[in-house]
Design a protein around this motif. Structure first.
Motif, PDB file in Angstrom:
ATOM      1  N   PHE A  87      47.301  35.791  49.649  1.00  0.00           N
ATOM      2  CA  PHE A  87      47.106  34.540  50.445  1.00  0.00           C
ATOM      3  C   PHE A  87      45.727  35.253  51.112  1.00  0.00           C
ATOM      4  CE2 PHE A  87      51.517  33.210  50.273  1.00  0.00           C
ATOM      5  CZ  PHE A  87      51.477  32.198  49.942  1.00  0.00           C
ATOM      6  N   LEU A  88      45.613  36.474  51.394  1.00  0.00           N
ATOM      7  CA  LEU A  88      44.372  36.662  51.999  1.00  0.00           C
ATOM      8  C   LEU A  88      43.025  36.296  50.903  1.00  0.00           C
ATOM      9  CD1 LEU A  88      43.056  38.287  54.259  1.00  0.00           C
ATOM     10  CD2 LEU A  88      43.201  40.595  52.792  1.00  0.00           C
ATOM     11  N   PHE A  89      43.235  36.476  49.699  1.00  0.00           N
ATOM     12  CA  PHE A  89      42.137  36.108  48.763  1.00  0.00           C
ATOM     13  C   PHE A  89      41.973  34.487  48.796  1.00  0.00           C
ATOM     14  CE2 PHE A  89      42.561  40.363  46.637  1.00  0.00           C
ATOM     15  CZ  PHE A  89      40.991  40.379  46.406  1.00  0.00           C
ATOM     16  N   GLY A 109      37.946  32.943  47.684  1.00  0.00           N
ATOM     17  CA  GLY A 109      37.742  33.435  46.281  1.00  0.00           C
ATOM     18  C   GLY A 109      39.005  33.008  45.491  1.00  0.00           C
ATOM     19  N   SER A 110      38.735  33.409  44.156  1.00  0.00           N
ATOM     20  CA  SER A 110      39.756  33.388  43.418  1.00  0.00           C
ATOM     21  C   SER A 110      40.927  34.332  43.632  1.00  0.00           C
ATOM     22  CB  SER A 110      39.280  33.413  41.930  1.00  0.00           C
ATOM     23  OG  SER A 110      38.616  34.813  41.570  1.00  0.00           O
ATOM     24  N   VAL A 111      42.182  33.890  43.035  1.00  0.00           N
ATOM     25  CA  VAL A 111      43.136  34.532  43.422  1.00  0.00           C
ATOM     26  C   VAL A 111      43.063  35.874  42.508  1.00  0.00           C
ATOM     27  CG1 VAL A 111      45.723  34.988  43.208  1.00  0.00           C
ATOM     28  CG2 VAL A 111      44.579  32.939  44.142  1.00  0.00           C
ATOM     29  N   HIS A 112      43.117  37.234  42.808  1.00  0.00           N
ATOM     30  CA  HIS A 112      43.216  38.265  42.096  1.00  0.00           C
ATOM     31  C   HIS A 112      44.562  38.836  41.958  1.00  0.00           C
ATOM     32  CE1 HIS A 112      38.982  38.350  41.606  1.00  0.00           C
ATOM     33  NE2 HIS A 112      38.845  38.105  42.813  1.00  0.00           N
ATOM     34  N   GLN A 113      45.383  38.329  41.194  1.00  0.00           N
ATOM     35  CA  GLN A 113      46.764  39.000  40.922  1.00  0.00           C
ATOM     36  C   GLN A 113      47.062  40.399  40.855  1.00  0.00           C
ATOM     37  OE1 GLN A 113      48.871  36.658  38.270  1.00  0.00           O
ATOM     38  NE2 GLN A 113      49.444  35.076  39.845  1.00  0.00           N
ATOM     39  N   GLY A 114      45.869  41.126  40.069  1.00  0.00           N
ATOM     40  CA  GLY A 114      45.835  42.532  39.986  1.00  0.00           C
ATOM     41  C   GLY A 114      45.680  43.365  41.075  1.00  0.00           C
ATOM     42  N   ALA A 115      44.877  43.046  41.849  1.00  0.00           N
ATOM     43  CA  ALA A 115      44.902  43.458  43.288  1.00  0.00           C
ATOM     44  C   ALA A 115      46.040  43.453  44.142  1.00  0.00           C
ATOM     45  CB  ALA A 115      43.662  43.055  44.251  1.00  0.00           C
ATOM     46  N   ALA A 116      46.834  42.387  44.011  1.00  0.00           N
ATOM     47  CA  ALA A 116      48.200  41.899  44.800  1.00  0.00           C
ATOM     48  C   ALA A 116      48.951  42.887  44.259  1.00  0.00           C
ATOM     49  CB  ALA A 116      48.464  40.384  44.605  1.00  0.00           C
ATOM     50  N   VAL A 117      49.030  43.256  42.661  1.00  0.00           N
ATOM     51  CA  VAL A 117      50.115  43.941  42.187  1.00  0.00           C
ATOM     52  C   VAL A 117      49.896  45.432  42.550  1.00  0.00           C
ATOM     53  CG1 VAL A 117      50.916  44.845  39.843  1.00  0.00           C
ATOM     54  CG2 VAL A 117      50.557  42.293  40.283  1.00  0.00           C
TER      55      VAL A 117
END
Length: 150
Positions: free
Chosen positions: A90-92, A97-105
């Motif tokens: 949700f911060l992204f 910006g676009s959602v960076h699921q890699g950073a979230a994981v």
């Protein structure tokens, strides 16, 4: 749950008791909080019996404490992983910006690992409170007790 062990140290009304893994075969749950590796579990236990180093004792470990310690050791990391993932996700979104699921994981994995380490230490120190309930007298020496396990 009760188990027998050998007193390996004494300090301020507490004793360090080493329990063989075979003695703790009822569920083996407390091994995750052990300070020894391998086939032995070591506890710091409350002692009002006056047990001395080298004596064999019976420990009482409350069943509820083992359950609570597992809940802390695994529940806290799961919750922190979910919270970290959602926070980064949700911060992204919030910054546009676009959602960076890699950073979230990656953040979730780091939060889970760190909180697992912390919660295991917390549960081992604060939740499990074994106590010595009886003393059998002199047990086998530490070197004799290890001969059969090698």
């Amino acid at each position: 749950m009760e188990c027998r062990g050998l007193v390996v140290g004494r300090e301020d009304g507490r004793v360090r008791v080493r329990v063989a893994g075979a003695e703790c075969a009822e569920c083996g749950a407390c091994g995750i909080f052990s300070r020894c590796g391998g086939r032995e579990v070591e506890f710091t236990a409350h002692d009002e019996t006056g047990a001395q180093e080298g004596e064999e004792v019976v420990l009482d470990i409350p069943d509820r404490a083992v359950l609570l310690s597992f809940l802390a050791a695994f529940g806290i990391p799961l919750l922190s992983m979910a919270a970290a993932y959602l926070l980064v996700y949700f911060l992204f979104l919030a910054v546009g910006g676009s959602v960076h699921q890699g950073a979230a994981v990656i953040t979730a994995a780091a939060a889970g690992g760190g909180s697992f380490w912390w919660s295991v230490r917390l549960a081992g120190k604060r939740v499990i409170h074994p106590r010595v309930i009886s003393v059998f007298g002199k047990g086998p020496s530490l070197t004799e007790g290890r001969k059969g396990t090698d």
